[in-house]
Design a protein around this motif. Structure first.
Motif, PDB file in Angstrom:
ATOM      1  N   TYR A 113       0.825  -1.214   0.000  1.00 23.42           N
ATOM      2  CA  TYR A 113       0.000   0.000   0.000  1.00 23.42           C
ATOM      3  C   TYR A 113       0.861   1.267   0.000  1.00 23.42           C
ATOM      4  O   TYR A 113       0.503   2.272  -0.603  1.00 23.42           O
ATOM      5  CB  TYR A 113      -0.958  -0.008   1.198  1.00 23.42           C
ATOM      6  CG  TYR A 113      -1.953  -1.150   1.120  1.00 23.42           C
ATOM      7  CD1 TYR A 113      -3.008  -1.120   0.213  1.00 23.42           C
ATOM      8  CD2 TYR A 113      -1.834  -2.263   1.945  1.00 23.42           C
ATOM      9  CE1 TYR A 113      -3.913  -2.162   0.125  1.00 23.42           C
ATOM     10  CE2 TYR A 113      -2.730  -3.309   1.869  1.00 23.42           C
ATOM     11  CZ  TYR A 113      -3.771  -3.264   0.956  1.00 23.42           C
ATOM     12  OH  TYR A 113      -4.659  -4.301   0.863  1.00 23.42           O
ATOM     13  N   THR A 114       2.008   1.222   0.667  1.00 21.93           N
ATOM     14  CA  THR A 114       2.931   2.346   0.654  1.00 21.93           C
ATOM     15  C   THR A 114       3.520   2.531  -0.738  1.00 21.93           C
ATOM     16  O   THR A 114       3.659   3.660  -1.220  1.00 21.93           O
ATOM     17  CB  THR A 114       4.059   2.128   1.697  1.00 21.93           C
ATOM     18  OG1 THR A 114       3.464   2.023   2.987  1.00 21.93           O
ATOM     19  CG2 THR A 114       5.045   3.272   1.688  1.00 21.93           C
ATOM     20  N   VAL A 115       3.846   1.433  -1.399  1.00 24.68           N
ATOM     21  CA  VAL A 115       4.341   1.489  -2.772  1.00 24.68           C
ATOM     22  C   VAL A 115       3.273   2.104  -3.670  1.00 24.68           C
ATOM     23  O   VAL A 115       3.548   2.984  -4.488  1.00 24.68           O
ATOM     24  CB  VAL A 115       4.729   0.084  -3.284  1.00 24.68           C
ATOM     25  CG1 VAL A 115       5.146   0.130  -4.746  1.00 24.68           C
ATOM     26  CG2 VAL A 115       5.833  -0.523  -2.422  1.00 24.68           C
ATOM     27  N   ASN A 116       2.032   1.665  -3.507  1.00 29.07           N
ATOM     28  CA  ASN A 116       0.913   2.175  -4.303  1.00 29.07           C
ATOM     29  C   ASN A 116       0.720   3.681  -4.099  1.00 29.07           C
ATOM     30  O   ASN A 116       0.521   4.437  -5.058  1.00 29.07           O
ATOM     31  CB  ASN A 116      -0.366   1.416  -3.934  1.00 29.07           C
ATOM     32  CG  ASN A 116      -1.520   1.755  -4.839  1.00 29.07           C
ATOM     33  OD1 ASN A 116      -1.398   1.719  -6.060  1.00 29.07           O
ATOM     34  ND2 ASN A 116      -2.649   2.097  -4.249  1.00 29.07           N
ATOM     35  N   ARG A 117       0.791   4.137  -2.858  1.00 33.03           N
ATOM     36  CA  ARG A 117       0.649   5.574  -2.567  1.00 33.03           C
ATOM     37  C   ARG A 117       1.775   6.390  -3.202  1.00 33.03           C
ATOM     38  O   ARG A 117       1.536   7.464  -3.774  1.00 33.03           O
ATOM     39  CB  ARG A 117       0.593   5.828  -1.060  1.00 33.03           C
ATOM     40  CG  ARG A 117      -0.786   5.636  -0.454  1.00 33.03           C
ATOM     41  CD  ARG A 117      -0.849   6.137   0.982  1.00 33.03           C
ATOM     42  NE  ARG A 117       0.076   5.457   1.887  1.00 33.03           N
ATOM     43  CZ  ARG A 117      -0.168   4.301   2.488  1.00 33.03           C
ATOM     44  NH1 ARG A 117      -1.299   3.680   2.304  1.00 33.03           N
ATOM     45  NH2 ARG A 117       0.733   3.780   3.287  1.00 33.03           N
TER      46      ARG A 117
END
Length: 124
Positions: A113-117
């Motif tokens: 999710y951090t990568v996606n953000r």
């Protein structure tokens, strides 16, 4: 350039940001910051303030290195697949203008999710 179709970027796991910054300092720009870093056995993928930097360490001694810069501006689309109950790995697929599809397998310790953000902030 790294042949991403045949690259050995298998199960990249979180890499300490300070270690990544230190190990890559010769290739990073003066004002470039490391945001996320992932490392396999010898290879790594690092998300910086300016680009995605893929490092392919070659040869028996590891002295030969291939640094591939993937600018955020050339990303046309991306997809993230979260880890499941049995399959604990996540996957990131990026489509680059002029390069095509790049797939990265991320180990169980990666917060996808951090990568996606980060990608959303840089690409959208």
């Amino acid at each position: 350039m790294i042949d991403f179709d045949n690259a050995s970027f298998v199960k990249l796991n979180p890499w300490d940001l300070a270690s990544a910054q230190k190990d890559l300092q010769q290739i990073l720009h003066a004002d470039e910051q490391v945001y996320l870093a992932f490392k396999g056995v010898r290879d790594s993928v690092t998300f910086t303030s300016k680009r995605i930097l893929a490092l392919n360490v070659q040869g028996m001694t590891g002295k030969k290195k291939d640094f591939t810069t993937l600018p955020y501006s050339t990303i046309q689309a991306y997809s993230v697949e979260t880890a499941g109950t049995i399959d604990l790995d996540s996957e990131l697929v990026l489509w680059f203008s002029g390069l095509g599809k790049v797939t990265l397998e991320l180990g169980r310790g990666v917060d996808i999710y951090t990568v996606n953000r980060l990608l959303g902030d840089k690409v959208l």
